[in-house]
Motif scaffolding. Structure first.
Motif, PDB file in Angstrom:
ATOM      1  N   SER A   9      48.916  52.174 -73.857  1.00  0.00           N
ATOM      2  CA  SER A   9      49.132  50.765 -73.534  1.00  0.00           C
ATOM      3  C   SER A   9      47.832  49.982 -73.608  1.00  0.00           C
ATOM      4  CB  SER A   9      49.720  50.646 -72.131  1.00  0.00           C
ATOM      5  OG  SER A   9      49.679  49.308 -71.729  1.00  0.00           O
ATOM      6  N   THR A  11      48.143  46.397 -73.286  1.00  0.00           N
ATOM      7  CA  THR A  11      48.492  45.052 -72.863  1.00  0.00           C
ATOM      8  C   THR A  11      48.010  44.806 -71.436  1.00  0.00           C
ATOM      9  OG1 THR A  11      50.653  45.833 -72.229  1.00  0.00           O
ATOM     10  CG2 THR A  11      50.467  44.828 -74.379  1.00  0.00           C
ATOM     11  N   SER A  12      47.592  43.559 -71.162  1.00  0.00           N
ATOM     12  CA  SER A  12      47.112  43.254 -69.819  1.00  0.00           C
ATOM     13  C   SER A  12      47.957  42.136 -69.232  1.00  0.00           C
ATOM     14  CB  SER A  12      45.641  42.858 -69.869  1.00  0.00           C
ATOM     15  OG  SER A  12      45.528  41.624 -70.514  1.00  0.00           O
ATOM     16  N   GLU A  13      47.937  42.061 -67.904  1.00  0.00           N
ATOM     17  CA  GLU A  13      48.812  41.145 -67.172  1.00  0.00           C
ATOM     18  C   GLU A  13      48.577  39.686 -67.532  1.00  0.00           C
ATOM     19  OE1 GLU A  13      51.408  41.851 -65.150  1.00  0.00           O
ATOM     20  OE2 GLU A  13      51.019  43.810 -66.018  1.00  0.00           O
ATOM     21  N   ALA A  15      47.638  38.195 -70.250  1.00  0.00           N
ATOM     22  CA  ALA A  15      47.624  37.849 -71.678  1.00  0.00           C
ATOM     23  C   ALA A  15      48.410  36.565 -71.923  1.00  0.00           C
ATOM     24  CB  ALA A  15      48.236  38.987 -72.482  1.00  0.00           C
ATOM     25  N   ARG A  18      51.263  38.309 -76.252  1.00  0.00           N
ATOM     26  CA  ARG A  18      51.467  39.760 -76.179  1.00  0.00           C
ATOM     27  C   ARG A  18      52.386  40.201 -77.311  1.00  0.00           C
ATOM     28  NH1 ARG A  18      52.811  42.026 -70.520  1.00  0.00           N
ATOM     29  NH2 ARG A  18      50.607  41.562 -70.407  1.00  0.00           N
ATOM     30  N   GLU A  20      54.166  43.382 -79.069  1.00  0.00           N
ATOM     31  CA  GLU A  20      54.472  44.783 -78.773  1.00  0.00           C
ATOM     32  C   GLU A  20      55.368  45.395 -79.841  1.00  0.00           C
ATOM     33  OE1 GLU A  20      54.563  46.077 -74.220  1.00  0.00           O
ATOM     34  OE2 GLU A  20      55.381  44.080 -74.546  1.00  0.00           O
ATOM     35  N   SER A  40      50.808  46.479 -81.867  1.00  0.00           N
ATOM     36  CA  SER A  40      50.754  46.020 -80.470  1.00  0.00           C
ATOM     37  C   SER A  40      49.338  45.581 -80.119  1.00  0.00           C
ATOM     38  CB  SER A  40      51.136  47.140 -79.492  1.00  0.00           C
ATOM     39  OG  SER A  40      52.417  47.631 -79.745  1.00  0.00           O
ATOM     40  N   ASP A  42      47.162  42.309 -77.409  1.00  0.00           N
ATOM     41  CA  ASP A  42      47.329  41.058 -76.678  1.00  0.00           C
ATOM     42  C   ASP A  42      46.034  40.247 -76.682  1.00  0.00           C
ATOM     43  OD1 ASP A  42      45.792  42.267 -74.781  1.00  0.00           O
ATOM     44  OD2 ASP A  42      47.412  42.623 -73.370  1.00  0.00           O
ATOM     45  N   LYS A  44      43.914  37.197 -74.318  1.00  0.00           N
ATOM     46  CA  LYS A  44      43.835  36.417 -73.067  1.00  0.00           C
ATOM     47  C   LYS A  44      43.231  35.051 -73.353  1.00  0.00           C
ATOM     48  CE  LYS A  44      42.188  40.379 -71.117  1.00  0.00           C
ATOM     49  NZ  LYS A  44      41.183  41.080 -70.481  1.00  0.00           N
TER      50      LYS A  44
END
Ligand code: SF4
Length: 358
Positions: A9, A11-13, A15, A18, A20, A40, A42, A44
């Motif tokens: 993974s 992906t960060s909160e 972002a 995102r 995928e 995949s 992301d 920010k």
């Protein structure tokens, strides 16, 4: 060895974008070309994410998928693209039109594809201001001038009335960036925006993007085949090969400690990277057309480190070692802190798990 220690993974909160497991394919009479095959990543706010690779690696198709600009015979087959938490892949063309040039803007390699030769630069910026910020008349003219000033065009109040052919190549690209900013975007997608420019102008445009990003907290996705440009602009880099992201890492880490043999080859082919070399190194061969499901490593025919399993197991992005939180490589040689046979098994298991999830 549990593969969960070596997370796939990325992906960060927080972002803003995102992506995928994006799958975008082109259907021809002869074959299905899997231009994006499980991509995949992301981005920010305030971050520049670079997507780098040779031509045919799937960089531009990734950008066009995000922008809803995949033309027939291509279409998105699966996966998810979320912008500020909202799914884009299910949007209608009408909804996409509002988003394009609004919250998300794009700058292409050739500014002439974005500028209409029969309208003045100022009128084209004002059109964008009217559509996206509801500005018109003198208010719009003032804003168009201030945007041209913001992108470093001298004597902006005079040049706002000029036509694209009266601008130099570098000035035109600045004007296109001003047009993109007129939409007040939160995400700017730049597809090889400096490739057609000479190195001095290229450096100025990169500096400009950097300044604008800081002022506006912009998220930038920057596509290029040029590792030198990536080193200048990106915070984080995704390396693409034949439709897949094969390595992902913060920019300094990627340049200091590249793990994937393809990334290592790309870095060796930067002019001046090896002062002792008498000839510039290149990666022999071409990027293959990804026209069948990946059941093996697509880089294997060009890889100097290939071994028997590379033709039988599809490598997925796994952490390069147990401590690497932000560095993944889709290569059977990693994770590097387990034996080679364990690593191969982890890739085989991770691939099976992701197939079961589909
Ligand atoms: S999986 Fe094998 S062929 Fe692919 S990059 Fe790694 S060593 Fe090379």
């Amino acid at each position: 060895m549990a593969s969960s220690q070596y997370s796939t993974s990325k992906t960060s909160e927080d972002a803003i974008l995102r992506v995928e497991n994006l799958q975008t394919a082109f259907f021809t009479d002869k074959e299905v070309i899997r231009a994006c095959d499980g991509v995949s990543f992301d981005i920010k706010r305030g971050e520049t994410v670079g997507i780098v690779g040779e031509s045919g690696s799937g960089k531009s198709v990734t950008a066009r998928s995000i922008m809803g600009l995949v033309d027939s015979p291509g279409r998105i087959l699966g996966g998810s693209i979320k912008f500020k938490g909202e799914e884009l892949t299910s949007k209608s063309e009408k909804q996409y039109r509002q988003l394009r040039g609004g919250d998300i803007a794009m700058v292409f390699q050739d500014p002439l594809t974005s500028l209409n030769p029969v309208y003045s630069v100022g009128n084209q910026i004002k059109e964008a201001l009217k559509l996206h910020q509801n500005l018109s008349g003198t208010e719009a003219t003032k804003e168009a001038i201030s945007l041209l000033e913001a992108v470093g065009i001298p004597d902006a109040s005079r040049r706002v009335k000029e036509y694209p052919h009266e601008f130099s190549g570098g000035m035109r690209q600045r004007a296109v960036i001003a047009m993109a900013l007129a939409c007040d975007p939160e995400l700017l997608i730049c597809d090889e925006p400096t490739t057609a420019l000479d190195v001095t102008i290229q450096a100025q445009i990169l500096e400009l993007l950097d300044e604008l990003q800081e002022e506006r907290d912009l998220a930038i996705m920057f596509i290029t085949h040029d590792m030198g440009v990536i080193a200048e602009i990106a915070d984080r880099v995704n390396v693409m090969y034949a439709g897949e992201i094969v390595e992902s890492a913060p920019v300094v880490e990627l340049f200091e400690n590249p793990r994937h043999p393809y990334t290592q080859g790309l870095l060796r082919s930067i002019p001046g990277s090896n002062p002792d070399a008498t000839r510039l190194e290149t990666i022999e061969g071409d990027v293959p057309t990804p026209n069948e499901p990946a059941t093996y490593c697509r880089f294997a025919p060009r890889c100097p480190k290939a071994f028997a399993e590379c033709d039988k197991v599809h490598p997925v992005p796994l952490s390069v070692n147990e401590d690497a939180e932000n560095h993944t490589s889709a290569c059977l040689l990693y994770p590097e802190d387990v034996s080679q046979s364990e690593a191969v098994e982890m890739h085989r298991n991770a691939e099976t798990e992701s197939e079961e999830e589909l």
